[in-house]
Scaffold this motif. Structure first.
Motif, PDB file in Angstrom:
ATOM      1  N   SER A 277      34.960  39.651  41.516  1.00 39.87           N
ATOM      2  CA  SER A 277      35.304  40.589  40.450  1.00 39.87           C
ATOM      3  C   SER A 277      36.404  39.954  39.598  1.00 39.87           C
ATOM      4  O   SER A 277      37.410  39.491  40.136  1.00 39.87           O
ATOM      5  CB  SER A 277      35.798  41.910  41.036  1.00 39.87           C
ATOM      6  OG  SER A 277      34.840  42.468  41.921  1.00 39.87           O
ATOM      7  N   VAL A 288      36.306  45.610  35.449  1.00 41.79           N
ATOM      8  CA  VAL A 288      36.202  44.540  36.438  1.00 41.79           C
ATOM      9  C   VAL A 288      34.732  44.213  36.710  1.00 41.79           C
ATOM     10  O   VAL A 288      34.156  44.650  37.706  1.00 41.79           O
ATOM     11  CB  VAL A 288      36.915  44.923  37.755  1.00 41.79           C
ATOM     12  CG1 VAL A 288      37.044  43.691  38.664  1.00 41.79           C
ATOM     13  CG2 VAL A 288      38.284  45.517  37.486  1.00 41.79           C
ATOM     14  N   VAL A 290      31.491  41.785  37.761  1.00 43.74           N
ATOM     15  CA  VAL A 290      31.353  40.961  38.958  1.00 43.74           C
ATOM     16  C   VAL A 290      30.500  39.721  38.687  1.00 43.74           C
ATOM     17  O   VAL A 290      29.395  39.821  38.143  1.00 43.74           O
ATOM     18  CB  VAL A 290      30.707  41.778  40.104  1.00 43.74           C
ATOM     19  CG1 VAL A 290      30.570  40.921  41.360  1.00 43.74           C
ATOM     20  CG2 VAL A 290      31.536  43.025  40.397  1.00 43.74           C
ATOM     21  N   GLY A 326      31.229  43.505  44.465  1.00 43.40           N
ATOM     22  CA  GLY A 326      32.362  42.575  44.437  1.00 43.40           C
ATOM     23  C   GLY A 326      32.989  42.492  45.809  1.00 43.40           C
ATOM     24  O   GLY A 326      33.196  43.500  46.491  1.00 43.40           O
ATOM     25  N   THR A 329      38.646  39.945  44.234  1.00 45.56           N
ATOM     26  CA  THR A 329      39.016  40.092  42.827  1.00 45.56           C
ATOM     27  C   THR A 329      40.051  39.056  42.412  1.00 45.56           C
ATOM     28  O   THR A 329      40.953  38.725  43.188  1.00 45.56           O
ATOM     29  CB  THR A 329      39.587  41.507  42.554  1.00 45.56           C
ATOM     30  OG1 THR A 329      38.545  42.472  42.741  1.00 45.56           O
ATOM     31  CG2 THR A 329      40.117  41.628  41.130  1.00 45.56           C
ATOM     32  N   SER A 331      42.695  38.535  39.159  1.00 46.30           N
ATOM     33  CA  SER A 331      43.287  39.160  37.977  1.00 46.30           C
ATOM     34  C   SER A 331      44.273  38.180  37.351  1.00 46.30           C
ATOM     35  O   SER A 331      45.196  37.724  38.020  1.00 46.30           O
ATOM     36  CB  SER A 331      44.008  40.459  38.362  1.00 46.30           C
ATOM     37  OG  SER A 331      44.630  41.048  37.243  1.00 46.30           O
ATOM     38  N   ASN A 346      41.330  46.182  44.991  1.00 45.84           N
ATOM     39  CA  ASN A 346      40.221  46.919  44.392  1.00 45.84           C
ATOM     40  C   ASN A 346      39.282  47.377  45.511  1.00 45.84           C
ATOM     41  O   ASN A 346      38.438  46.619  45.954  1.00 45.84           O
ATOM     42  CB  ASN A 346      39.484  46.003  43.400  1.00 45.84           C
ATOM     43  CG  ASN A 346      38.319  46.689  42.718  1.00 45.84           C
ATOM     44  OD1 ASN A 346      38.257  47.911  42.641  1.00 45.84           O
ATOM     45  ND2 ASN A 346      37.386  45.891  42.224  1.00 45.84           N
ATOM     46  N   VAL A 352      43.115  40.652  46.676  1.00 48.75           N
ATOM     47  CA  VAL A 352      43.052  40.373  45.249  1.00 48.75           C
ATOM     48  C   VAL A 352      44.033  39.242  44.963  1.00 48.75           C
ATOM     49  O   VAL A 352      45.145  39.231  45.473  1.00 48.75           O
ATOM     50  CB  VAL A 352      43.378  41.621  44.402  1.00 48.75           C
ATOM     51  CG1 VAL A 352      44.693  42.259  44.823  1.00 48.75           C
ATOM     52  CG2 VAL A 352      43.425  41.279  42.913  1.00 48.75           C
TER      53      VAL A 352
END
Length: 412
Positions: A277, A288, A290, A326, A329, A331, A346, A352
């Motif tokens: 993601s 978000v 995938v 997903g 993640t 970011s 997430n 993440v």
């Protein structure tokens, strides 16, 4: 004869949405299949097309209202041939064109035509939306357009008109008092409500912990500078940093499967694939999408997928299925200037990765203090499933791959 416009099927298990924006006002000429409204669901914005060509009739619902799938939200009146057949004589569609003219000339100046998030940005930055050229779909304004206009606005514009060039000794509070203090209450969009709910659930459910490391970006920066032109010429997409990080992450996830796993009840679900993601900024909030089976994609394939997601997130055309699932993640807050953060998991994922801005810092190499382009990495994870040793091992594996990209090529 009027034709009803109904809320379309929005996706599996989605039964309602919120009216986010009216793209056509009563009296506007409308072509068949032309978007007339934007609906906000829990995940994405969905445009409602006109079923026929004609003239926009009355709105049955207002911006912010909740509507059910199949509900009537507006009508399209017969007429407006200019919308369906531009080559027809202008006289035949003159009444409809005249009725649409006030909105068509300056839609940005009409508060009703702005989405709630854009209206909020206009108020925060104190800019005139009618003076801004929109870069969104069909020329609509986005939050990024408003922010850019505010940044470009001359500093002097903030001063009261009555303040002359020699106002150093004047009353600085007089202008503020004269301008008044304003507040606006804007209902949270359905997307923002869903984001808030899910993030709070993650905090309440997971035993969340964040571990940090840093990475020397010298090798990746040099590789990008050396090959970016050839890369774009061959693959038709720019070579960024995310391609390296996604590929390195899939390798690290293979070595540390717990980071790619999730908890369901009293069971741990391990995945032999990496569906990554990628957090993408959209006009109405963070979405978000995938990257499916990222472990099988090349860096070029990853960059193409991310580029496509970013474009369609801005246009509001991401599909529901692209937002589901997903296993991990990534970011990238660095694009906004973030130095360090503790990203939130997430759900139902268990980890993440947060990327941050690159800045030159002094580091020690071979006993010498040198300056290197460094980035902080942050891995937030569910401590119920992932131990500190596994989190650190994952970050070290990622760091090694980024600092020596050859490892990505030989899967080491």
């Amino acid at each position: 004869m009027a034709t009803e416009v109904l809320v379309p099927v929005l996706g599996e298990s989605i039964t309602e949405a919120t009216v986010g924006e009216w793209l056509k006002q009563p009296g506007d000429a409308v072509a068949a299949d032309e978007p007339i409204a934007s609906l906000e669901t829990d995940k994405v914005s969905v445009e409602v097309p006109s079923p026929v060509a004609g003239v926009m009739g009355a709105h049955a619902v207002q911006v912010g209202d909740t509507v059910q799938v199949g509900a009537m939200i507006a009508t399209i009146e017969a007429g407006g041939g200019a919308a369906a057949a531009p080559s027809a004589p202008a006289a035949a569609s003159a009444p409809a064109a005249q009725a649409a003219a006030p909105v068509a000339v300056a839609p940005a100046g009409d508060a009703v035509a702005l989405s709630p998030s854009v209206r909020r940005a206009v108020l925060e930055h104190g800019v005139d939306p009618s003076t801004i050229t929109g870069t969104g779909k069909d020329g609509r304004l986005t939050k990024e357009d408003v922010a850019a206009a505010a940044q470009a606005k001359p500093q002097a514009a903030a001063a009261p008109a009555g303040a002359g060039p020699s106002s150093n000794g004047g009353d600085a509070t007089a202008g503020r008092a004269g301008s008044g203090r304003r507040e606006e209450r804007v209902k949270m969009t359905r997307l923002r409500q869903t984001i808030a709910k899910r993030l709070k659930e993650a905090q309440n459910t997971a035993a969340m912990l964040t571990t940090f490391n840093d990475v020397d970006m010298t090798a990746v920066i040099e590789a990008r500078a050396k090959y970016k032109d050839l890369f774009e010429k061959k693959h038709g997409v720019r070579l960024g940093f995310m391609g390296f990080f996604v590929k390195a992450a899939t390798m690290a996830l293979k070595d540390i499967p717990a980071v790619n796993a999730s908890i369901e009840g009293d069971e741990i679900v391990y995945h032999d694939y990496a569906d990554i993601s990628v957090a993408v900024s959209a006009p109405n909030g963070l979405v978000v999408p995938v990257i499916r089976d990222a472990q099988d994609l090349s860096v070029a394939g990853i960059e193409k997928t991310i580029g496509d997601f970013g474009k369609r997130a801005k246009d509001g055309t991401l599909k529901m299925d692209e937002m589901k699932g997903g296993t991990f993640t990534i970011s990238n807050g660095g694009v906004f200037g973030s130095l360090m953060s503790t990203p939130i998991i997430n759900p139902p994922q268990s980890a993440v990765l947060g990327l941050h801005r690159i800045e030159e810092r002094p580091v020690v190499r071979d006993g010498q203090v040198v300056v290197r382009p460094m980035m902080y990495l942050a891995l937030s994870y569910d401590h119920r499933l992932i131990d500190g040793r596994e989190a650190v091992t994952f970050l070290v594996a990622l760091k090694n791959a980024i600092e020596d990209p050859t490892r990505i090529l030989i899967d080491l």
